[in-house]
Design a protein around this motif. Structure first.
Motif, mmCIF file in Angstrom:
data_model
loop_
_atom_site.group_PDB
_atom_site.id
_atom_site.type_symbol
_atom_site.label_atom_id
_atom_site.label_comp_id
_atom_site.label_asym_id
_atom_site.label_seq_id
_atom_site.Cartn_x
_atom_site.Cartn_y
_atom_site.Cartn_z
ATOM 1 N N GLY A 153 -1.185 -25.837 -7.645
ATOM 2 C CA GLY A 153 -0.825 -25.167 -8.893
ATOM 3 C C GLY A 153 0.640 -25.379 -9.240
ATOM 4 O O GLY A 153 0.981 -25.683 -10.394
ATOM 5 N N SER A 156 1.381 -29.141 -10.104
ATOM 6 C CA SER A 156 0.731 -29.521 -11.363
ATOM 7 C C SER A 156 1.494 -28.959 -12.560
ATOM 8 O O SER A 156 1.748 -29.665 -13.542
ATOM 9 C CB SER A 156 -0.722 -29.036 -11.388
ATOM 10 O OG SER A 156 -1.473 -29.649 -10.362
ATOM 11 N N LEU A 157 1.879 -27.692 -12.478
ATOM 12 C CA LEU A 157 2.652 -27.083 -13.564
ATOM 13 C C LEU A 157 4.038 -27.723 -13.664
ATOM 14 O O LEU A 157 4.553 -27.954 -14.761
ATOM 15 C CB LEU A 157 2.777 -25.576 -13.331
ATOM 16 C CG LEU A 157 1.494 -24.767 -13.536
ATOM 17 C CD1 LEU A 157 1.692 -23.333 -13.048
ATOM 18 C CD2 LEU A 157 1.070 -24.776 -14.996
ATOM 19 N N GLU A 158 4.604 -28.031 -12.512
ATOM 20 C CA GLU A 158 5.917 -28.685 -12.508
ATOM 21 C C GLU A 158 5.841 -30.049 -13.190
ATOM 22 O O GLU A 158 6.721 -30.416 -13.968
ATOM 23 C CB GLU A 158 6.407 -28.838 -11.067
ATOM 24 C CG GLU A 158 7.806 -29.404 -10.944
ATOM 25 C CD GLU A 158 8.283 -29.477 -9.507
ATOM 26 O OE1 GLU A 158 9.501 -29.424 -9.285
ATOM 27 O OE2 GLU A 158 7.431 -29.601 -8.594
ATOM 28 N N PHE A 162 6.718 -27.365 -16.833
ATOM 29 C CA PHE A 162 6.993 -25.935 -16.754
ATOM 30 C C PHE A 162 8.121 -25.662 -15.751
ATOM 31 O O PHE A 162 8.571 -26.565 -15.062
ATOM 32 C CB PHE A 162 5.735 -25.164 -16.338
ATOM 33 C CG PHE A 162 4.675 -25.101 -17.407
ATOM 34 C CD1 PHE A 162 4.732 -24.142 -18.397
ATOM 35 C CD2 PHE A 162 3.638 -26.017 -17.421
ATOM 36 C CE1 PHE A 162 3.754 -24.075 -19.382
ATOM 37 C CE2 PHE A 162 2.658 -25.973 -18.401
ATOM 38 C CZ PHE A 162 2.716 -25.002 -19.390
#
Length: 196
Positions: A153, A156-158, A162
């Protein structure tokens, strides 16, 4: 378009890795691979069984790459130190090779035995690191799913961009806190087991 280099499995995989990292995992095609190798597309079928086979080989390469990175980081380390090294190695791989990281997405649906075996080998590394905490079998699965979900998570967001704004809290600090929280959970579980 003549063949200008020796065409073998190693050359094909090497070119596929380069294309994947430059053009993206989803954008890889046999046509682009053939062009990079300076051969006609039908020549590839002497070595691979189509695009799905190529993607499986890429996923296998990526898994072995990550597994080696993790093994190198955890040598001589155990418990909390090993957990931190695994988390860092996982994130480093995803940051440096984001398109190869996407190749992992095909693993759950694949029936390729070698790919499944390598995936299990990587998971077994996590099991070995958790052995000192003496978890119950079901709890081992829960903890491994928790840390894998947390790491996936975060990276993936990084990768999506984000975590750039966070009220002055740097994303490195947040990543370290995720790992700290996991370790605290393990310690609390272990204390509970000792009291029982």
């Amino acid at each position: 378009m003549g063949q200008k280099r020796g065409l073998d499995d190693e050359a094909i995989l090497s070119a596929a890795v380069t294309l994947t990292e430059s053009q993206g995992f989803e954008g890889l095609s046999l046509q682009s691979l053939a062009a990079a190798l300076e051969v006609k597309p039908p020549s590839l079928y002497n070595h691979i069984n189509g695009l799905e086979d190529l993607r499986i080989r890429l996923a296998q390469f990526a898994l072995e790459f990550m597994e080696k990175s993790i093994r190198d980081r955890v040598v001589g380390r155990s418990r909390e130190q090993a957990i931190r090294e695994i988390a860092t190695a996982y994130r480093d791989f995803a940051k440096k090779h984001p398109e190869l990281y996407k190749a992992f997405s095909i693993i759950p649906q694949s029936e390729n035995a070698e790919l499944k075996e390598t995936a299990h080998s990587l998971q077994n590394t996590l099991f070995r690191i958790l052995e000192p905490y003496k978890l119950k079998p079901n709890d081992e699965i829960h903890f491994i799913r928790f840390i894998r979900s947390s790491l996936h998570g975060f990276v993936s967001l990084e990768a999506m961009g984000f975590f750039r704004q966070g009220r002055g809290v740097h994303k490195e600090a947040s990543f370290n806190e995720i790992v700290n929280m996991f370790i605290i959970m393990l310690k609390n579980y272990q204390k509970k087991r000792v009291r029982l």
